[in-house]
Design a protein around this motif. Structure first.
Motif: not given
Length: 114
Positions: A67, A70-71, A73-75, A77-78
């Protein structure tokens, strides 16, 4: 630590420095390392509680780590999208006057005149 929260045990040594016992130092090191890896306080607390269940399956630990990954990875990408946008703005700068600045124009609400 606030009321009702058990903190690491320590004594005050020379120079009023805190001196921790071995168990408290291990706990602080665990917390620091977890925070360095970006885990939230709640996640570090959950992970620390799980260390008391050494014989159990580590699926819960893995789920927390997945989890968190994944967070992260989102950061990433942003931040990558933000970097791309800022690079475009910086690359569009041709010098000149402030009135012709593409960077300031991109920050201004459309349709407003100064």
């Amino acid at each position: 630590m606030g009321p009702g929260r058990a903190g690491p045990e320590y004594t005050r040594g020379s120079g009023n420095y805190r001196e921790y016992n071995k168990a408290s130092l291990a706990r602080l090191t665990f917390i620091k390392r977890g925070r360095d890896l970006g885990f939230s306080i709640d996640q570090v607390s959950q992970l620390m509680n799980l260390t008391r269940s050494a014989g159990e399956n580590c699926a819960t630990v893995d789920a927390i780590a997945v989890q968190h990954l994944a967070a992260v990875d989102r950061k990433i990408a942003d931040l990558t999208a933000l970097r791309r946008e800022l690079t475009g703005l910086v690359d569009s700068c041709a010098g000149g006057s402030i009135g012709d600045c593409d960077i300031l124009r991109a920050l201004s609400p459309e349709g407003t005149e100064e």
